[in-house]
Design a protein around this motif. Sequence first.
Motif, PDB file in Angstrom:
ATOM      1  N   VAL A 178       0.863  -1.202   0.000  1.00 17.78           N
ATOM      2  CA  VAL A 178       0.000   0.000   0.000  1.00 17.78           C
ATOM      3  C   VAL A 178       0.899   1.253   0.000  1.00 17.78           C
ATOM      4  O   VAL A 178       1.180   1.830   1.046  1.00 17.78           O
ATOM      5  CB  VAL A 178      -0.970   0.010   1.207  1.00 17.78           C
ATOM      6  CG1 VAL A 178      -1.965   1.167   1.091  1.00 17.78           C
ATOM      7  CG2 VAL A 178      -1.741  -1.314   1.327  1.00 17.78           C
ATOM      8  N   ALA A 231     -16.641  -5.687  10.407  1.00 19.27           N
ATOM      9  CA  ALA A 231     -16.547  -4.966   9.138  1.00 19.27           C
ATOM     10  C   ALA A 231     -17.267  -5.683   8.007  1.00 19.27           C
ATOM     11  O   ALA A 231     -17.091  -6.884   7.802  1.00 19.27           O
ATOM     12  CB  ALA A 231     -15.079  -4.748   8.753  1.00 19.27           C
ATOM     13  N   ILE A 241      -3.389  -9.999   3.799  1.00 18.23           N
ATOM     14  CA  ILE A 241      -2.197  -9.967   4.657  1.00 18.23           C
ATOM     15  C   ILE A 241      -1.287 -11.178   4.436  1.00 18.23           C
ATOM     16  O   ILE A 241      -0.362 -11.414   5.212  1.00 18.23           O
ATOM     17  CB  ILE A 241      -2.560  -9.786   6.158  1.00 18.23           C
ATOM     18  CG1 ILE A 241      -3.641 -10.787   6.611  1.00 18.23           C
ATOM     19  CG2 ILE A 241      -3.041  -8.357   6.417  1.00 18.23           C
ATOM     20  CD1 ILE A 241      -3.922 -10.751   8.112  1.00 18.23           C
TER      21      ILE A 241
END
Length: 302
Positions: free
Chosen positions: A56, A177, A113
């Motif tokens: 990122v 989420a 991840i």
Amino acid sequence: MSLPSRVQLIDVGPRDGLQNEKQPVPAAVKIALVHRLQAAGLTEIEVTSFVSPKWVPQMADNAEVMAGIQRQAGVRYSVLTPNLQGFEAALKTRPDEIVVFGAASEAFSQKNINCSIAESIERFAPVVQAALAAGIAVRGAMSCTVGCPYEGDVAPERVAYLAGLMKQIGVQRVDMADTIGVGTPLKVQKAIEATLQHFDVDHVCGHFHDTYGQALSNTLAALQMGVWNFQSSVAGLGGCPYAKGATGNVSTEDVVYMLDGMGIATGIDLDMLVDAGAFISDFLGRAPNSNVAKAILNKRAG
Ligand code: HMG
Ligand code: MG
């Protein structure tokens, strides 16, 4: 129906929002956004993430942004830390809270991840211990609690499993989420129920992306269960680079307008919040992704 009288909002715009922007956003703009959010009354701001800059690039200026913020008393500044390397870098910037982030779906864990759910928990455990030992609060984000971009529907049992693991390693509160915004109220309530098997309602935050326009309805459904902590993003910025097609979080402006109308206190000044959203939207060269912000800006212009 009993609703909370007060809601705590965490603006995740500087992190969840800006991480998804292709154009580089200078650290000074990120810092100015944080300043505008705190001036508008936000008392929790997710500032940045200490992730790999190869994954990122937009968050590569994490330390510079944290160093540039003029901290205001009573405001909690949080950052994402996926592993000890990220935590050690974050620690030097004195965050008030760190966030480990896992997923209820295996495929998303791998894509986001680069490890399984079980491996992620092994990585998070020493991060959580180190943070708590340093007096830093710990939140755990749980992605894909309703649906996954790779696996489709996610069963509430998967959410309960992840919440249980987060609890075991000492995470103090969790974010439920809906990463890709596919949830609808009853599905979201089931995922919250699953989370409540391990965390009490004061330690569960709703984090709803608005891809399918359901985030406000889902917020109301969560409020009806007594949830009073929510994450939202100024100007509706955001998305996750590893969840293609997912749009931003529900805009903070829309949530504050709804709560104001329901007589639920947030401590946020909607006009100043709209200014903050207009500031970052002007920089990005587009209108805020918020119906309330657009309506208020139109009214001002008229
Ligand atoms: P990896 O490649 O498996 O890591 O990535 P590694 O440990 O094998 O290390 C590989 C390289 O990365 C090494 O560098 C490390 O130094 C470096 P090299 O030797 O190749 O030059 N590295 C790091 N650099 C800086 N900070 C670190 C770090 N760790 C390793 N912390 C890793 C694993 C977790 C690092 C990677 O997959 C990653 O950075 N992922 C982040 C993805 C991300 O940021 N996603 C968005 C945030 S989550 C989200 O938006 C969802 C949320 O909003 C909730 C929701 O809506 O669902 C929270
Ligand atoms: Mg998110």
